[in-house]
Structures are given as structure tokens and as C-alpha cells.
Design a protein around this motif. Sequence first.
Motif, PDB file in Angstrom:
ATOM      1  N   TRP A  16       0.815  -1.230   0.000  1.00  0.00           N
ATOM      2  CA  TRP A  16       0.000   0.000   0.000  1.00  0.00           C
ATOM      3  C   TRP A  16       0.840   1.268   0.000  1.00  0.00           C
ATOM      4  N   ASN A  17       2.160   1.156   0.242  1.00  0.00           N
ATOM      5  CA  ASN A  17       3.010   2.323  -0.012  1.00  0.00           C
ATOM      6  C   ASN A  17       2.965   2.621  -1.508  1.00  0.00           C
ATOM      7  N   ILE A  18       2.967   1.560  -2.329  1.00  0.00           N
ATOM      8  CA  ILE A  18       2.929   1.751  -3.785  1.00  0.00           C
ATOM      9  C   ILE A  18       1.587   2.335  -4.204  1.00  0.00           C
ATOM     10  N   GLU A  19       0.512   1.806  -3.647  1.00  0.00           N
ATOM     11  CA  GLU A  19      -0.826   2.288  -4.034  1.00  0.00           C
ATOM     12  C   GLU A  19      -1.162   3.631  -3.393  1.00  0.00           C
ATOM     13  N   ASN A  20      -0.265   4.129  -2.534  1.00  0.00           N
ATOM     14  CA  ASN A  20      -0.447   5.417  -1.854  1.00  0.00           C
ATOM     15  C   ASN A  20      -1.690   5.448  -0.973  1.00  0.00           C
ATOM     16  N   ARG A  21      -1.988   4.320  -0.328  1.00  0.00           N
ATOM     17  CA  ARG A  21      -3.130   4.264   0.585  1.00  0.00           C
ATOM     18  C   ARG A  21      -2.633   4.205   2.036  1.00  0.00           C
ATOM     19  N   PHE A  22      -3.402   4.790   2.947  1.00  0.00           N
ATOM     20  CA  PHE A  22      -3.085   4.683   4.367  1.00  0.00           C
ATOM     21  C   PHE A  22      -3.225   3.219   4.782  1.00  0.00           C
ATOM     22  N   CYS A  23      -2.129   2.618   5.213  1.00  0.00           N
ATOM     23  CA  CYS A  23      -2.099   1.183   5.487  1.00  0.00           C
ATOM     24  C   CYS A  23      -2.354   0.924   6.972  1.00  0.00           C
ATOM     25  N   SER A  24      -1.486   1.503   7.803  1.00  0.00           N
ATOM     26  CA  SER A  24      -1.753   1.499   9.238  1.00  0.00           C
ATOM     27  C   SER A  24      -1.897   0.080   9.779  1.00  0.00           C
ATOM     28  N   TRP A  25      -3.031  -0.273  10.379  1.00  0.00           N
ATOM     29  CA  TRP A  25      -3.168  -1.586  11.012  1.00  0.00           C
ATOM     30  C   TRP A  25      -3.618  -2.676  10.039  1.00  0.00           C
ATOM     31  N   VAL A  26      -3.750  -2.384   8.766  1.00  0.00           N
ATOM     32  CA  VAL A  26      -4.031  -3.436   7.777  1.00  0.00           C
ATOM     33  C   VAL A  26      -2.713  -4.150   7.498  1.00  0.00           C
ATOM     34  N   ASP A  27      -2.762  -5.478   7.478  1.00  0.00           N
ATOM     35  CA  ASP A  27      -1.512  -6.251   7.468  1.00  0.00           C
ATOM     36  C   ASP A  27      -1.024  -6.526   6.046  1.00  0.00           C
ATOM     37  N   GLN A  28      -0.669  -5.471   5.334  1.00  0.00           N
ATOM     38  CA  GLN A  28      -0.129  -5.641   3.983  1.00  0.00           C
ATOM     39  C   GLN A  28       1.308  -6.175   4.041  1.00  0.00           C
ATOM     40  N   LYS A  29       1.646  -6.983   3.043  1.00  0.00           N
ATOM     41  CA  LYS A  29       3.008  -7.536   2.967  1.00  0.00           C
ATOM     42  C   LYS A  29       3.963  -6.531   2.316  1.00  0.00           C
ATOM     43  N   LEU A  30       5.264  -6.842   2.402  1.00  0.00           N
ATOM     44  CA  LEU A  30       6.266  -6.042   1.692  1.00  0.00           C
ATOM     45  C   LEU A  30       6.115  -6.251   0.184  1.00  0.00           C
ATOM     46  N   SER A  31       6.369  -5.194  -0.579  1.00  0.00           N
ATOM     47  CA  SER A  31       6.434  -5.321  -2.042  1.00  0.00           C
ATOM     48  C   SER A  31       7.766  -5.983  -2.421  1.00  0.00           C
ATOM     49  N   GLU A  32       7.931  -6.294  -3.718  1.00  0.00           N
ATOM     50  CA  GLU A  32       9.224  -6.841  -4.174  1.00  0.00           C
ATOM     51  C   GLU A  32      10.352  -5.862  -3.849  1.00  0.00           C
ATOM     52  N   ASP A  33      10.104  -4.567  -4.098  1.00  0.00           N
ATOM     53  CA  ASP A  33      11.134  -3.556  -3.765  1.00  0.00           C
ATOM     54  C   ASP A  33      11.371  -3.506  -2.259  1.00  0.00           C
ATOM     55  N   GLY A  34      10.298  -3.678  -1.484  1.00  0.00           N
ATOM     56  CA  GLY A  34      10.422  -3.645  -0.022  1.00  0.00           C
ATOM     57  C   GLY A  34      11.263  -4.798   0.504  1.00  0.00           C
ATOM     58  N   LEU A  35      11.083  -5.985  -0.099  1.00  0.00           N
ATOM     59  CA  LEU A  35      11.910  -7.129   0.292  1.00  0.00           C
ATOM     60  C   LEU A  35      13.381  -6.820   0.041  1.00  0.00           C
ATOM     61  N   GLU A  36      13.647  -6.221  -1.113  1.00  0.00           N
ATOM     62  CA  GLU A  36      15.033  -5.911  -1.466  1.00  0.00           C
ATOM     63  C   GLU A  36      15.597  -4.796  -0.578  1.00  0.00           C
ATOM     64  N   GLU A  37      14.754  -3.815  -0.252  1.00  0.00           N
ATOM     65  CA  GLU A  37      15.216  -2.746   0.655  1.00  0.00           C
ATOM     66  C   GLU A  37      15.669  -3.334   1.990  1.00  0.00           C
ATOM     67  N   ALA A  38      14.881  -4.295   2.487  1.00  0.00           N
ATOM     68  CA  ALA A  38      15.227  -4.899   3.788  1.00  0.00           C
ATOM     69  C   ALA A  38      16.541  -5.670   3.686  1.00  0.00           C
ATOM     70  N   ARG A  39      16.697  -6.438   2.610  1.00  0.00           N
ATOM     71  CA  ARG A  39      17.955  -7.189   2.437  1.00  0.00           C
ATOM     72  C   ARG A  39      19.132  -6.222   2.322  1.00  0.00           C
ATOM     73  N   GLU A  40      18.941  -5.150   1.547  1.00  0.00           N
ATOM     74  CA  GLU A  40      20.010  -4.173   1.345  1.00  0.00           C
ATOM     75  C   GLU A  40      20.393  -3.513   2.681  1.00  0.00           C
ATOM     76  N   CYS A  41      19.383  -3.259   3.495  1.00  0.00           N
ATOM     77  CA  CYS A  41      19.633  -2.684   4.819  1.00  0.00           C
ATOM     78  C   CYS A  41      20.526  -3.625   5.634  1.00  0.00           C
TER      79      CYS A  41
END
Length: 259
Positions: A16-41
Motif C-alpha cells: 500500500w506504499n505503492i498504491e499510496n493508501r493509508f495502510c496502518s493496522w491493515v496487514d499488507q506484505k512487503l512489495s518486491e522492492d520492499g523485500l530488497e530494501e530490507a535485504r540491502e539494509c
Amino acid sequence: MAKYKLFLLRHGEGAWNIENRFCSWVDQKLSEDGLEEARECGRLLKAQGYHFDQVFTSLLSRSVHTAWLVLEAMGHEWVPVVKSWRLNERHYGALIGLNRAEMALNHGEAQVKVWRRSYDVTPPPIDESHPYFFEIYNDRRYSSCDVPKEDLPRSESLKEVLDRLLPYWENVIVPEIKKGQTVLISAHGNSCRALLKHIEGISDADIVGVTLPTGIPILLELDEDLRPVRPRQLLGDQDKIQAAIKKVEDQGKAKQKDK
Ligand SMILES: O=C(OP(=O)(O)O)[C@H](O)COP(=O)(O)O
């Protein structure tokens, strides 16, 4: 002289960061880019020679998964991970699921900025007519919290996030740090902002200007009273970090198109 190091991390990009929606307590998963950001971190932290003794996350998958990927990339999967609803993202109430750019068109960018970044404005509460109400409150993860389910928030200002986070910080996390444990808190944009406000003594007015990018570790060097001895450091390529912060700020602009 710094006595302790503490790391804060907003999880990698979520769906939902990609869709630009307020996510908050909805349990959305990481996007493909998000998975890579975490690994890169994790790779960056390893390359810089850091290690953790304890990791704290929220109950939301995106912060837990980020912590796991960071530890995996560091080769430190054995490090204990402790979870609490008190590190959850700010509860955005009735705004959950709404698109920020559409809201900026309907209500104006200034109002959206007040909803997103002000310290003490609470959005309208979520109720049973909201499409995500039962998905959130019927979830088993909220059955064994340290407060009854009925007392969990239905909407929160940043101040209210700090109010529910502080007891956990003081009673659970601080003692670990004072034992000499190096702690990573893998959480969310606003739960990290609330904690930063407390640790750094940021004023109610100035916290409005603090925006955190996804997947970038923040290093705090603290004295024996857990007060900062130097400015926070966002680790990594500084141009990319500034671009990532701008991307989050621009989510509240009316003209922005979804990816
Ligand atoms: O779920 C959220 O944050 P998260 O991606 O850090 O978990 C919020 O929707 C962040 O929204 P905001 O950047 O408008 O405060």
C-alpha cells in the motif's frame, strides 16, 4: 561520549506504499522492492560492522518480515525477535485504506499534511461499517495483547501513539539497552517518529517536518540517560535517502499519480 547505540528502522516498502493508501493496522506484505530494501539494509549494516543482540518489531507482518530479512542478510538469524502491538503503526482510524493523493484533491494538501504529520490531531475513528474493521479486530494477533481487544485504539494522533508506546519503551526496551544490548527496532513511519520525538526531545511543531523513508536504518548514539550525543544518522547513500524522503512527502500531493 556515546554509551549506547540504538537503531530504528521503518520497514521496507509495502504494497500500500505503492498504491499510496493509508495502510496502518491493515496487514499488507512487503512489495518486491520492499523485500530488497530490507535485504540491502542488512547488507549495509553488516558491511559497516554492526550487530544486534535484540530486535523489537510490531505485530504487523511488514515490520516482522523486514527484521527477519535484515538478520538473514547479516547472517544473524539467531538474534531474538520480540513483538508488540505497542510498536504498531499509528492507527489511522477511518482514513485506513484511503488514497492520499485523492484525499489531497478532495480536502487540500494542507489538511492531508495535518492528518499525516501533526502531533495531536486524531483522525475520525474506525467503526464496524469500515471495510477493514473486522479484518483488523478479528485477527488472532490482537487476542493476546497486554490490553483487552476492546481497549485497543480505534484511531490515534501521533501523541496517542507515543502514549501507548512509552510504557513499552521504558519497561521493556530501555532495560535491555541499559544492560548493554544493541537493539534494533523494526517498526513503522509513525511509531518511529513518535519514539524519535521522545528520545530527541523534538517539539510538537518540529515533528511535523520529520519524515522517514522506508528501509533506511537510523543510528542513534545515546548517553547513559539515553539522550542523543550527536544528530541521528540515516545510514546509506545520502542522495538516495533524500530522494526517498521526498517520495514519502510527495505522497500527500494532489497532483501525484499512483505508480
Ligand atoms: O502504514 C503506514 O506507515 P508504514 O508504511 O510505515 O507502516 C502509514 O500508512 C503511513 O502513512 P503516512 O506516511 O501518511 O503517515
